[in-house]
Design a protein around this motif. Structure first.
Motif: not given
Ligand SMILES: C[S@@+](CC[C@H](N)C(=O)[O-])C[C@H]1O[C@@H](n2cnc3c(N)ncnc32)[C@H](O)[C@@H]1O
Length: 282
Positions: A232-240
């Motif tokens: 949480a609050q770490g921003g976009l860590s990946g996507s799918g």
């Protein structure tokens, strides 16, 4: 509606989606028959990475900036349609301009195909209209995406692709996305659907994927790229991306692409790329 895609253009989530969109369309146009593309969340189409918004976040540094060096030949073969579009937009080779999804579709469709580019934000919809008004086979609409899916499907061409790429600003976006997909699939079970989602937290990503799987739509391919730890609050860590009715051979392309992107874009040893079927292929 606060989300403006110009702040995020060319980030790692964007390039994953755009490489796969370009590759999927290149496979689909290999067949003679006309087709249509519905871009249900189009944005403005073309982005200037030296502009104020892109410069403010610098997000493209974690994405497109990392594709400067060539990959191995098998990966480059998958990237080719995307690289061609980037090159056509940047004739002087400086990489300043970045293609959004409607630009990718507009460059790939043939005279016999159609693109419906839908964008709800009034300012972005106006910009999108300005960018594509001169193109005869591109229609810009300003509807909520559920409405766009309802009004455009089934395509009269009986072939085509629907991209659902929400900004995930509202709490019920996962459910709305599932509704749009379920409705679209009921209207046109032969279309290819591509749905993008962000990995912000593990819980969010898991819940999104589980919700899509629970629709029990067959032939649902899934890939996910992680570049850093998700919290949480770490921003976009990946996507799918979830792809229903993927063009033949796209699965193999993704199995080549995902590990290569994970290795290149991952921070430290955090890069992960996976490809799986959420529901069995038919
Ligand atoms: C992630 S961006 C799209 C990026 C674009 N698909 C691309 O790849 O270049 C999401 C877009 O959806 C628009 N949007 C937000 N809510 C919407 C809605 N309910 N229906 C349609 N578009 C919406 C936003 O204004 C934003 O431009």
């Amino acid at each position: 509606m606060n989300y403006r895609h110009a702040f995020h253009a060319g980030n790692h989530g964007d390039i994953l989606k755009h490489i796969i969109l370009a590759r999927a369309l290149s496979l689909m146009i290999a067949k003679d028959k006309p087709m249509a593309v519905l871009d249900a969340h189009a944005g403005i189409g073309r982005y200037d990475l030296s502009g104020v918004q892109a410069t403010k976040t610098g997000e493209w540094q974690s994405g497109i900036a990392k594709l400067d060096d060539d990959f191995a030949p098998d990966v480059e073969a998958v990237l080719e349609p995307y690289r061609n579009i980037l090159a056509a937009m940047n004739l002087d080779g400086d990489g300043r301009y970045y293609p959004g999804s409607p630009e990718i579709a507009s460059q790939m469709i043939r005279a016999t195909d159609r693109l419906i580019a839908n964008e709800l934000h009034p300012v972005d919809a106006a910009e999108l209209t300005k960018n594509y008004a001169a193109e005869k086979n591109i229609l810009v609409k300003q509807l909520d995406y559920l409405q766009a899916v309802k009004s455009e499907l089934p395509f009269r061409e009986r072939r085509g692709l629907v991209l659902i790429d929400p900004p995930f600003e509202v709490l019920d976006e996962t459910l709305r996305t599932a509704q749009a997909l379920e409705f679209g699939y009921r209207r046109m079970a032969t279309a290819t659907f591509m749905i993008w989602y962000p990995v912000t937290t593990e819980e969010f990503a898991k819940q999104f994927v589980d919700t899509m799987r629970a629709l029990k739509i067959p032939n649902m391919l899934w890939c996910e790229l992680r570049i850093k730890a998700a919290f949480a609050q770490g921003g976009l860590s990946g996507s799918g991306l979830i792809i229903i009715n993927p063009p033949w051979t796209l699965e193999n392309d993704l199995r080549i692409l995902l590990p290569a992107l994970a290795e290149r874009l991952g921070l430290g040893d955090w890069g992960r790329g996976q490809v799986n079927w959420l529901t069995p292929p038919t």
